[in-house]
Design an enzyme around this catalytic site. Structure first.
Site, mmCIF file in Angstrom:
data_model
loop_
_atom_site.group_PDB
_atom_site.id
_atom_site.type_symbol
_atom_site.label_atom_id
_atom_site.label_comp_id
_atom_site.label_asym_id
_atom_site.label_seq_id
_atom_site.Cartn_x
_atom_site.Cartn_y
_atom_site.Cartn_z
ATOM 1 C CE LYS A 65 -9.333 -5.327 4.191
ATOM 2 N NZ LYS A 65 -8.883 -4.489 5.319
ATOM 3 C CE LYS B 166 -2.506 5.341 8.189
ATOM 4 N NZ LYS B 166 -3.457 4.274 7.800
ATOM 5 C CD GLN C 19 -1.072 -0.224 3.742
ATOM 6 O OE1 GLN C 19 -1.246 0.708 4.523
ATOM 7 N NE2 GLN C 19 -1.662 -1.418 3.889
#
Length: 523
Positions: free
Chosen positions: A399, A234, A209
């Site tokens: 996902k 983030k 990710q």
């Protein structure tokens, strides 16, 4: 309050109370109340009669008047009724009684609770995932009640978290909304922390990710708020707690990727001969390397499911590299075998070949900047991050994978994975901070038996502390609390605790670095 004895913590919250209105009247609990309280566990001894305590409080510059409570029970409801103020402010050491609440509701007195909060004991929020280690192998086992594979999340205000304030039976988010002053003057309007502190125990690889920068996060949140929940970036750091921490982070050098393609022709087949040749030709030219890397990675991520499955089957049939393969290739094939057992025919197995495979020892720290692909493979870590839920996934997961966004956003720069080298502030005290990380820094306190540490972690914002190991105490303004393994507590802005180790202790504390409060977002 009892003010028995009066200390700086009282003065601090009385000053905050004074700022709520035009004048401050302080109700001092009477001798009968103080005597009954002294007989309770941790009630403390009665050191001064009420008339002396009233005089002391009255002498403070922020106090306009001080009166002794007339109540015969343990509340100050009757005194409140006689005074009928506009606001009833409470330090937070005691929860307002039922009688006090009823008087305030009947007379429409605004209640402000928790102005004197200096330390909050918290019950950390725990989440369970299939990638977690079994309890008998996990460092988390000593920190939580018996349960399944897990990660432990210490205090934060992410919408998914539900951290509880132990002595108040409420959530941390509720405390911030009712008593934002604990966050300090510059954070109290936001009513949330700018960071999250966690402990993770990992047995199975997490998804590959990346996290978007602020500009991209704002756009994605505006366009698809159901997927991208907030407009924030983030950045993350991961501090190894065990020597088995493994992770993918950032792209390998183009020269190493070319080397890998020679040993893994299946990957070369997927990206195509043109991309393979472009990578070769680009070596040594940074601009050309970036373009060739982006083209090759984008080609890989757009490969069909059949292409990935067919080539992984061929790769699996070979299983091992040639005996004379260099160590990095040996390590890669070991990683490929692990990922194939965990994810079978996932594109992330080939994506891992493009990424650095990092092995960290205890105390070493990996830095995942914005727009940098990464994935945790195994190990136990303390993780700290900016407060955001934005994730763009690219493999090793069932996902949703936002391939278009991922391929366009990544930082296509080959090189060693980014790390944060801790600064030794003094013996046993390490600071993990980086100028590029705005929102947080982490301090690791290692205390030997009998050791003491008196430290102001942040003068302008709160600090979150997790006691990873050992037993000891934390003392603030003369009040002492026990802390054991897994104990989590929040220090209000400007609080300077003393931590005393009864056994060997390891405490991790997260707070905002000083420069955060000088940033453009506060100007």
């Amino acid at each position: 309050g009892y003010f028995n004895p009066l200390h700086y913590g009282h003065v601090s919250y009385l000053e905050k109370a004074r700022d709520l209105g035009t004048s401050l009247i302080v109700i001092v609990n009477n001798d009968g109340q103080a005597q009954r309280r002294s007989k309770k566990p941790q009630g403390g001894e009665l050191t001064l009669p009420a008339r002396e305590r009233v005089k002391l409080v009255r002498s403070l510059q922020c106090v306009d008047a001080a009166v002794e409570a007339v109540d015969e029970d343990d509340s100050v409801a009757e005194t409140l009724q006689l005074l009928h103020p506009d606001i009833f402010a409470n330090g937070g050491g005691q929860i307002p009684t039922k009688q006090e609440v009823q008087v305030c509701q009947r007379l429409r007195i605004q209640m402000v609770d928790g102005l004197g909060i200096q330390l909050l004991s918290l019950a950390p929020f725990t989440q369970h995932y299939d990638w977690g280690k079994p309890r008998n192998e996990s460092i988390i086992a000593a920190l939580t009640v018996p349960s399944g594979p897990a990660r432990v999340v210490s205090p934060g205000t992410s919408p998914r978290n539900a951290d509880k304030v132990v002595h108040r039976s409420t959530s941390l988010q509720e405390v911030f909304h009712k008593t934002p002053s604990v966050l300090g003057p510059q954070l109290q309007d936001a009513k949330q922390l700018p960071f999250l502190l966690k402990v993770l125990s990992i047995q199975k690889a997490l998804s590959i990710q990346a996290h978007p920068d602020r500009e991209l996060a704002s756009r994605l949140h505006l366009e698809r708020p159901h997927i991208y929940k907030d407009p924030n970036h983030k950045p993350e750091i991961a501090i190894a707690l065990t020597d088995d921490f493994r992770a993918l982070c950032g792209f390998r050098t183009v020269s190493e990727i070319v080397q890998i393609l020679e040993y893994v022709p299946e990957a070369s087949t997927i990206i195509g001969k043109d991309c393979h040749e472009s990578l070769k030709a680009a070596i040594g030219d940074k601009v050309a390397e970036s373009t060739a890397l982006q083209n090759a990675y984008t080609r890989l991520m757009h490969a069909s499911e059949k292409e990935i499955t067919d080539q992984l089957e061929l790769l699996q049939a070979r299983a091992t590299p040639p005996a004379d393969a260099p160590p990095n290739i040996q390590d890669l094939f070991e990683l490929i075998g692990t990922l194939q057992m965990q994810y079978e025919n996932d594109v992330g197995i080939f994506a891992a070949m493009f990424m650095n495979y990092a092995r960290l020892k205890v105390g070493e720290c990996l830095y995942m900047a914005q727009n940098v692909p990464h994935a945790y493979i195994s190990g136990d870590i303390v993780e700290c991050m900016a407060c955001s839920d934005n994730v763009v996934r690219g493999g090793l997961t069932p996902k949703f994978k936002d391939v278009e966004v991922l391929c366009s956003m990544l930082r296509y720069e080959g090189g060693a994975p980014a790390t944060v080298k801790p600064t030794e502030l003094e013996a046993g005290i390490r600071l993990y901070a980086d100028p590029d990380i705005e929102e947080f820094q982490v301090i690791h306190l290692h205390l030997e038996v009998g050791g003491r540490q008196h430290r102001l972690f942040s003068s302008e914002g709160p600090a979150m502390a997790l006691n990873l190991k050992g037993h000891g105490t934390v003392t603030i303004s003369g009040e002492t609390r026990d802390i054991g393994p897994g104990k989590v507590f929040m220090l209000a802005a400007g609080v300077e605790p003393e931590i005393h180790a009864k056994t060997e202790m390891d405490v991790f504390v997260a707070c905002c670095p000083p420069q955060y409060f000088k940033g453009a977002h506060f100007s």
